[in-house]
Design a protein around this motif. Structure first.
Motif, short mmCIF file in Angstrom:
data_model
loop_
_atom_site.label_atom_id
_atom_site.label_comp_id
_atom_site.label_asym_id
_atom_site.label_seq_id
_atom_site.Cartn_x
_atom_site.Cartn_y
_atom_site.Cartn_z
N GLN B 101 -8.17 7.11 2.34
CA GLN B 101 -7.00 6.22 1.80
C GLN B 101 -6.94 4.87 2.41
O GLN B 101 -6.96 3.70 1.78
CB GLN B 101 -5.87 6.81 1.76
N GLU B 103 -9.74 3.48 4.02
CA GLU B 103 -11.03 2.93 3.92
C GLU B 103 -11.21 2.36 2.53
O GLU B 103 -11.82 1.39 2.30
CB GLU B 103 -12.13 3.88 4.28
N MET B 104 -10.72 3.04 1.53
CA MET B 104 -10.77 2.56 0.16
C MET B 104 -9.95 1.14 0.03
O MET B 104 -10.33 0.39 -0.97
CB MET B 104 -10.19 3.52 -0.73
N ARG B 105 -9.03 1.19 1.00
CA ARG B 105 -8.08 -0.03 0.81
C ARG B 105 -8.65 -1.35 1.80
O ARG B 105 -8.11 -2.27 1.84
CB ARG B 105 -6.62 0.23 1.23
N GLY B 106 -9.76 -0.97 2.39
CA GLY B 106 -10.26 -1.90 3.56
C GLY B 106 -9.37 -2.23 4.50
O GLY B 106 -9.15 -3.09 5.18
#
Lengths: 245, 255
Positions: B101, B103-106
């Motif tokens: 979650q 990582e997907m949002r940086g």
């Protein structure tokens, strides 16, 4: 259990040739295959190298070209309506039937064999890749969108790993096809390689050497399949087929 | 209290012409910040449809959804969504899935390490952080999925029957974990369920949804103290809320 059966099979083979009085030019016992094969080892190894080269070149070219194409088709509705049906049609054509043509166009050398291996490997990889990249679950698709992660991050972190198991179905299928394709292409026209060797020694009524050739061909196929399976174990150790296997 | 989420005339029709299915609405609803509201209704009443429209993953045919005063257009990133089938990926561990979650949002993993640990601990998953989902029971998977859905500290959480596939005893336990998480973080929660008891135990408000096309029949304020433990659940007040809700569904012939 398996090993006992395996050994039993060869023991039966060894003695049945004597018991049933089978002429040596029809069938030779395994002991003689080993003996005569060892005597001709230099040629066998060289031809294994030649056929192996055809297999490796054809297979890796297929992977390198088929995977991106499968990916492109999976994500492009235009390609899915144009290229995809075309590929499905071509898949129906027995690729090996092209072998005489390629040999007449390109000669007896390496290239026509590499092309045949490429063709018999290319389609299973493409078709499985398309399936793989189109099979992301609804939940994971929605999850990815809800994070706002964008196309690239979604691909690297979700789509690609999720697609790998199905891609490997194609890789393995292609690995099995590869040696078969190389051997048949060599039967049709060549002056080198294990297929060529098997054909020549059979013509000379030397089933012992033919079996030795078949042995090396099998070894080649097993090695490629083993390598692909190893890659699968390393890349998707989490997948149920690997965990149960 | 400000209204965190507002639905005005929200309606969803699938398909067009004669084959069109009127799935949901029109619905008007205001949800205050920090509220825990349950959408309670029978299968197929469009609860999940409303949830998807709230998260912007599905477009409303008519009307609008506002979150924090802004109209929802396209996927909302300041929400945590949880589906009935969890979104844990098999190639990552529990911790890895929670981190997915981020990582997907940086978002930074190192800056949020404590947050991940704290979330896992609060749902008793700290000893299973390095396990893969397939090594866990269904209940543990859902606990991990809760952590995944709220690690980025969303102001709004949309939970679509997150306990739907669990056995009764596991549900019971995870409900209290969920309640603790909510009391701790206080996000605005929209919780979809078809369990009357679950809705009453967890919610500040229960919106009773009619069968298709789903509309809101009544909104019941649940005026019971938190945390709603075993004692509260066995109180006459709790029983009265259950009774009141059951009467509505009996009127519809649902039960």
């Amino acid at each position: 259990m398996f090993i006992a059966f395996f050994i039993g099979f060869f023991v039966f083979w060894e003695y049945s040739v004597i018991w049933f009085d089978i002429p040596r030019y029809i069938l030779t016992p395994p002991s003689l295959i080993v003996e005569k094969g060892a005597a001709d080892l230099d040629r066998l190894l060289y031809y294994t190298y030649i056929t192996g080269l055809e297999v490796v070149l054809g297979y890796s070219t297929a992977v390198v070209l088929a995977l991106p194409l499968g990916l492109a088709i999976a994500f492009s509705s235009i390609l899915k309506r144009t290229v995809y049906p075309f590929i499905v049609c071509i898949e129906m054509v027995p690729k090996i039937a092209f072998a005489p043509l390629f040999i007449s166009w390109l000669g007896f050398g390496l290239l026509p064999k590499v092309i045949i291996v490429f063709l018999v490997c290319f389609f299973p990889i493409v078709l499985n890749a398309i399936l793989a990249f189109n099979s992301l679950s609804e939940e994971l698709t929605l999850f990815s969108r809800s994070t706002g992660g964008g196309v690239w991050r979604t691909f690297i972190k979700v789509r690609l790993p999720a697609a790998l198991p199905q891609c490997f179905v194609g890789f393995k299928y292609a690995a099995i096809n590869a040696t078969v394709g190389a051997a048949i292409a060599e039967f049709i026209g060549s002056d080198e390689g294990l297929g060529f060797y098997i054909q020549i020694v059979t013509g000379n009524m030397r089933p012992d050497l033919a079996f030795a050739g078949i042995f090396f061909l099998t070894l080649l196929g097993l090695s490629l399949f083993g390598l692909v399976t190893l890659a699968e174990r390393l890349l998707i150790p989490w997948h149920i087929s690997v965990r149960r296997g | 209290m400000s209204h965190q989420i507002e639905f005005s005339g929200v309606k969803k029709v699938f398909g067009t012409g004669a084959s069109a299915v009127h799935a949901f609405g029109p619905v008007d609803l205001s949800i205050a910040e920090g509220e825990f509201i349950s959408l309670l209704g029978p299968s197929g009443c469009g609860k999940s449809t409303l949830m998807l429209m709230t998260s912007g993953l599905l477009e409303a045919t008519e009307g609008s959804v506002l979150i924090g005063g802004t109209k929802v257009k396209g996927p909302q990133t300041d929400v945590g969504v949880m589906f009935q089938d969890n979104t844990l990926v098999p190639w990552r561990t529990v911790r890895g899935n929670v981190e997915l979650q981020l990582e997907m949002r940086g978002m930074s993993l190192s800056a949020n390490k404590d947050k991940v640990d704290q979330l896992l601990t609060s749902v008793h998953m700290e000893d299973f952080a390095d396990r893969h989902p397939y090594e866990l029971s269904g209940g543990m998977q859902q606990r991990a999925a809760f952590c995944q859905a709220m690690v980025h500290e969303p102001k709004t959480m949309l939970l679509d029957e997150p306990l739907g596939k669990l056995d009764a005893m596991t549900r019971e336990r995870i409900r209290s974990d969920l309640q603790n998480l909510w009391m701790q973080e206080r996000p605005t929660v929209i919780f979809v369920t078809h369990s009357i008891e679950e809705a009453i135990q967890l919610s500040t408000k229960v919106a009773v949804i009619t069968p298709r096309p789903g509309t809101i029949e009544r909104i019941i304020d649940i005026d019971l103290p938190f945390p709603r433990d075993f004692e509260v659940k066995n109180s006459p007040e709790f029983a009265a809320y259950v009774r009141e809700t059951q009467e509505i569904f009996r009127g519809y012939g649902v039960i």
